[in-house]
Design a protein around this motif. Structure first.
Motif, PDB file in Angstrom:
ATOM      1  N   ASP A  79       0.832  -1.212   0.000  1.00 48.59           N
ATOM      2  CA  ASP A  79       0.000   0.000   0.000  1.00 48.59           C
ATOM      3  C   ASP A  79       0.864   1.260   0.000  1.00 48.59           C
ATOM      4  O   ASP A  79       0.590   2.214  -0.736  1.00 48.59           O
ATOM      5  N   ARG A  80       1.906   1.258   0.814  1.00 45.12           N
ATOM      6  CA  ARG A  80       2.798   2.422   0.878  1.00 45.12           C
ATOM      7  C   ARG A  80       3.538   2.616  -0.444  1.00 45.12           C
ATOM      8  O   ARG A  80       3.744   3.750  -0.899  1.00 45.12           O
ATOM      9  N   LEU A  81       3.947   1.507  -1.075  1.00 39.66           N
ATOM     10  CA  LEU A  81       4.648   1.599  -2.356  1.00 39.66           C
ATOM     11  C   LEU A  81       3.703   2.062  -3.472  1.00 39.66           C
ATOM     12  O   LEU A  81       4.128   2.779  -4.381  1.00 39.66           O
ATOM     13  N   VAL A  82       2.444   1.675  -3.396  1.00 39.02           N
ATOM     14  CA  VAL A  82       1.454   2.148  -4.367  1.00 39.02           C
ATOM     15  C   VAL A  82       1.298   3.659  -4.237  1.00 39.02           C
ATOM     16  O   VAL A  82       1.288   4.392  -5.234  1.00 39.02           O
ATOM     17  N   LYS A  83       1.221   4.162  -2.999  1.00 34.61           N
ATOM     18  CA  LYS A  83       1.080   5.606  -2.772  1.00 34.61           C
ATOM     19  C   LYS A  83       2.283   6.372  -3.296  1.00 34.61           C
ATOM     20  O   LYS A  83       2.158   7.520  -3.735  1.00 34.61           O
ATOM     21  N   LYS A  84       3.455   5.740  -3.253  1.00 31.38           N
ATOM     22  CA  LYS A  84       4.672   6.378  -3.752  1.00 31.38           C
ATOM     23  C   LYS A  84       4.842   6.178  -5.262  1.00 31.38           C
ATOM     24  O   LYS A  84       5.844   6.583  -5.841  1.00 31.38           O
ATOM     25  N   GLU A  85       3.869   5.493  -5.879  1.00 28.93           N
ATOM     26  CA  GLU A  85       3.882   5.199  -7.310  1.00 28.93           C
ATOM     27  C   GLU A  85       5.096   4.366  -7.715  1.00 28.93           C
ATOM     28  O   GLU A  85       5.636   4.516  -8.804  1.00 28.93           O
ATOM     29  N   MET A  86       5.520   3.482  -6.805  1.00 27.63           N
ATOM     30  CA  MET A  86       6.635   2.572  -7.084  1.00 27.63           C
ATOM     31  C   MET A  86       6.134   1.226  -7.628  1.00 27.63           C
ATOM     32  O   MET A  86       6.867   0.540  -8.338  1.00 27.63           O
ATOM     33  N   VAL A  87       4.913   0.852  -7.255  1.00 25.78           N
ATOM     34  CA  VAL A  87       4.292  -0.384  -7.740  1.00 25.78           C
ATOM     35  C   VAL A  87       2.832  -0.117  -8.066  1.00 25.78           C
ATOM     36  O   VAL A  87       2.261   0.880  -7.616  1.00 25.78           O
ATOM     37  N   THR A  88       2.268  -1.014  -8.853  1.00 28.21           N
ATOM     38  CA  THR A  88       0.827  -1.015  -9.075  1.00 28.21           C
ATOM     39  C   THR A  88       0.290  -2.310  -8.487  1.00 28.21           C
ATOM     40  O   THR A  88       1.014  -3.304  -8.371  1.00 28.21           O
ATOM     41  N   ARG A  89      -0.961  -2.253  -8.139  1.00 24.83           N
ATOM     42  CA  ARG A  89      -1.599  -3.427  -7.546  1.00 24.83           C
ATOM     43  C   ARG A  89      -2.879  -3.684  -8.344  1.00 24.83           C
ATOM     44  O   ARG A  89      -3.749  -2.828  -8.420  1.00 24.83           O
ATOM     45  N   ARG A  90      -2.915  -4.851  -8.965  1.00 28.61           N
ATOM     46  CA  ARG A  90      -4.125  -5.248  -9.679  1.00 28.61           C
ATOM     47  C   ARG A  90      -4.914  -6.161  -8.759  1.00 28.61           C
ATOM     48  O   ARG A  90      -4.519  -7.302  -8.517  1.00 28.61           O
ATOM     49  N   ASP A  91      -6.001  -5.630  -8.221  1.00 32.70           N
ATOM     50  CA  ASP A  91      -6.796  -6.386  -7.257  1.00 32.70           C
ATOM     51  C   ASP A  91      -7.570  -7.512  -7.927  1.00 32.70           C
ATOM     52  O   ASP A  91      -8.036  -7.382  -9.055  1.00 32.70           O
ATOM     53  N   ASN A  92      -7.694  -8.591  -7.182  1.00 26.91           N
ATOM     54  CA  ASN A  92      -8.545  -9.697  -7.561  1.00 26.91           C
ATOM     55  C   ASN A  92      -9.924  -9.364  -7.008  1.00 26.91           C
ATOM     56  O   ASN A  92     -10.049  -9.007  -5.834  1.00 26.91           O
ATOM     57  N   GLU A  93     -10.943  -9.451  -7.828  1.00 19.93           N
ATOM     58  CA  GLU A  93     -12.283  -9.065  -7.404  1.00 19.93           C
ATOM     59  C   GLU A  93     -12.777  -9.878  -6.213  1.00 19.93           C
ATOM     60  O   GLU A  93     -13.523  -9.371  -5.378  1.00 19.93           O
ATOM     61  N   ASP A  94     -12.363 -11.143  -6.134  1.00 16.81           N
ATOM     62  CA  ASP A  94     -12.851 -12.027  -5.074  1.00 16.81           C
ATOM     63  C   ASP A  94     -12.038 -11.947  -3.787  1.00 16.81           C
ATOM     64  O   ASP A  94     -12.571 -12.161  -2.708  1.00 16.81           O
ATOM     65  N   ASP A  95     -10.730 -11.664  -3.913  1.00 20.93           N
ATOM     66  CA  ASP A  95      -9.872 -11.710  -2.726  1.00 20.93           C
ATOM     67  C   ASP A  95      -8.722 -10.722  -2.893  1.00 20.93           C
ATOM     68  O   ASP A  95      -7.842 -10.919  -3.736  1.00 20.93           O
ATOM     69  N   ARG A  96      -8.723  -9.661  -2.111  1.00 18.03           N
ATOM     70  CA  ARG A  96      -7.700  -8.609  -2.211  1.00 18.03           C
ATOM     71  C   ARG A  96      -6.288  -9.162  -1.996  1.00 18.03           C
ATOM     72  O   ARG A  96      -5.314  -8.656  -2.528  1.00 18.03           O
ATOM     73  N   ARG A  97      -6.179 -10.244  -1.183  1.00 23.24           N
ATOM     74  CA  ARG A  97      -4.853 -10.825  -0.909  1.00 23.24           C
ATOM     75  C   ARG A  97      -4.234 -11.457  -2.148  1.00 23.24           C
ATOM     76  O   ARG A  97      -3.053 -11.724  -2.183  1.00 23.24           O
ATOM     77  N   LEU A  98      -5.040 -11.719  -3.161  1.00 28.14           N
ATOM     78  CA  LEU A  98      -4.538 -12.325  -4.394  1.00 28.14           C
ATOM     79  C   LEU A  98      -4.152 -11.278  -5.432  1.00 28.14           C
ATOM     80  O   LEU A  98      -3.909 -11.607  -6.583  1.00 28.14           O
ATOM     81  N   ALA A  99      -4.078 -10.036  -5.014  1.00 27.81           N
ATOM     82  CA  ALA A  99      -3.691  -8.958  -5.922  1.00 27.81           C
ATOM     83  C   ALA A  99      -2.299  -9.210  -6.474  1.00 27.81           C
ATOM     84  O   ALA A  99      -1.425  -9.746  -5.798  1.00 27.81           O
ATOM     85  N   SER A 100      -2.111  -8.821  -7.705  1.00 28.18           N
ATOM     86  CA  SER A 100      -0.806  -8.941  -8.341  1.00 28.18           C
ATOM     87  C   SER A 100      -0.092  -7.600  -8.227  1.00 28.18           C
ATOM     88  O   SER A 100      -0.639  -6.560  -8.579  1.00 28.18           O
ATOM     89  N   VAL A 101       1.128  -7.633  -7.727  1.00 25.13           N
ATOM     90  CA  VAL A 101       1.908  -6.419  -7.517  1.00 25.13           C
ATOM     91  C   VAL A 101       3.001  -6.353  -8.575  1.00 25.13           C
ATOM     92  O   VAL A 101       3.765  -7.311  -8.750  1.00 25.13           O
ATOM     93  N   GLU A 102       3.058  -5.227  -9.287  1.00 25.50           N
ATOM     94  CA  GLU A 102       4.053  -5.038 -10.341  1.00 25.50           C
ATOM     95  C   GLU A 102       4.768  -3.706 -10.149  1.00 25.50           C
ATOM     96  O   GLU A 102       4.187  -2.745  -9.662  1.00 25.50           O
ATOM     97  N   LEU A 103       6.032  -3.672 -10.571  1.00 26.24           N
ATOM     98  CA  LEU A 103       6.800  -2.428 -10.503  1.00 26.24           C
ATOM     99  C   LEU A 103       6.326  -1.436 -11.545  1.00 26.24           C
ATOM    100  O   LEU A 103       5.967  -1.813 -12.650  1.00 26.24           O
ATOM    101  N   THR A 104       6.367  -0.179 -11.181  1.00 27.21           N
ATOM    102  CA  THR A 104       6.180   0.886 -12.156  1.00 27.21           C
ATOM    103  C   THR A 104       7.571   1.237 -12.688  1.00 27.21           C
ATOM    104  O   THR A 104       8.594   0.764 -12.173  1.00 27.21           O
ATOM    105  N   LYS A 105       7.605   2.081 -13.674  1.00 24.68           N
ATOM    106  CA  LYS A 105       8.894   2.552 -14.205  1.00 24.68           C
ATOM    107  C   LYS A 105       9.693   3.225 -13.082  1.00 24.68           C
ATOM    108  O   LYS A 105      10.899   2.997 -12.939  1.00 24.68           O
ATOM    109  N   ARG A 106       9.005   4.027 -12.276  1.00 24.65           N
ATOM    110  CA  ARG A 106       9.660   4.722 -11.161  1.00 24.65           C
ATOM    111  C   ARG A 106      10.240   3.718 -10.159  1.00 24.65           C
ATOM    112  O   ARG A 106      11.348   3.886  -9.658  1.00 24.65           O
ATOM    113  N   GLY A 107       9.482   2.673  -9.849  1.00 29.66           N
ATOM    114  CA  GLY A 107       9.954   1.645  -8.920  1.00 29.66           C
ATOM    115  C   GLY A 107      11.168   0.910  -9.462  1.00 29.66           C
ATOM    116  O   GLY A 107      12.133   0.659  -8.741  1.00 29.66           O
TER     117      GLY A 107
END
Length: 185
Positions: A79-107
């Motif tokens: 969550d903190r890295l998302v706020k800093k625009e270092m990663v993106t988080r693609r949430d799973n509609e059924d379960d937030r814990r299954l979100a996929s976390v990917e680096l942004t260009k900045r990260g």
């Protein structure tokens, strides 16, 4: 305040432990210094970011397991890295814990800069050492790791921390290969 100690022999485990503590603290501080471009990037955030850099898009559960932290702690780091625009988080509609976390260009740029600065720092120290000391240092670390990683899960955890492709010269890969060969016999 300095604590007086009895003379500790150089070949004692106590002396080796003291050296290891100083070594780890120096390396830890070099990593922190290499993140100085963003003072809000804590070592924990940097470690999380580097994990995603080394392992690619990762679910939070995998990040938590790889960093050996709780699922909620990993989620908070992300969550903190998302706020800093270092990663993106693609949430799973059924379960937030299954979100996929990917680096942004900045990260990605942040991790590359941090790794480059840390490598430059390490190279400068190694270059200042005579070749024989560099060789002894490497052999000592490899010998220590060979024994320390003998526990069943030690090798797998080390591979998670490192995240780079195995090379024939990697002591962790050698220990893992030896373990596999021993189980096949």
């Amino acid at each position: 305040m300095t604590v007086e100690r009895q003379d500790t022999p150089r070949d004692s485990a106590q002396y080796a432990e003291m050296l290891a503590e100083v070594f780890m603290e120096i390396v830890r501080k070099s990593v922190t210094a290499s993140c100085a471009c963003d003072p809000e990037m804590t070592p924990a955030l940097t470690e999380c970011l580097q994990y995603v850099y080394l392992h690619g898009a990762s679910p939070i559960r995998q990040i938590a397991s790889g960093l050996e932290i709780s699922l909620s702690a990993a989620s908070q780091l992300v969550d903190r890295l998302v706020k800093k625009e270092m990663v993106t988080r693609r949430d799973n509609e059924d379960d937030r814990r299954l979100a996929s976390v990917e680096l942004t260009k900045r990260g990605e740029e942040h991790v590359q800069l941090t790794r480059r600065k840390r490598t430059e720092w390490f190279e400068a120290i190694l270059e200042a050492m005579p070749l024989s000391q560099r060789k002894a240092f490497r052999e000592g670390l490899e010998g220590f790791l060979r024994i320390a990683l003998a526990s069943e899960g030690g090798v797998d955890r080390a591979c998670v921390w490192c995240g780079i492709q195995h090379t024939a010269s990697c002591v962790v890969n050698k220990v893992k290969s030896e373990r596999v060969a021993a189980h096949e016999d």
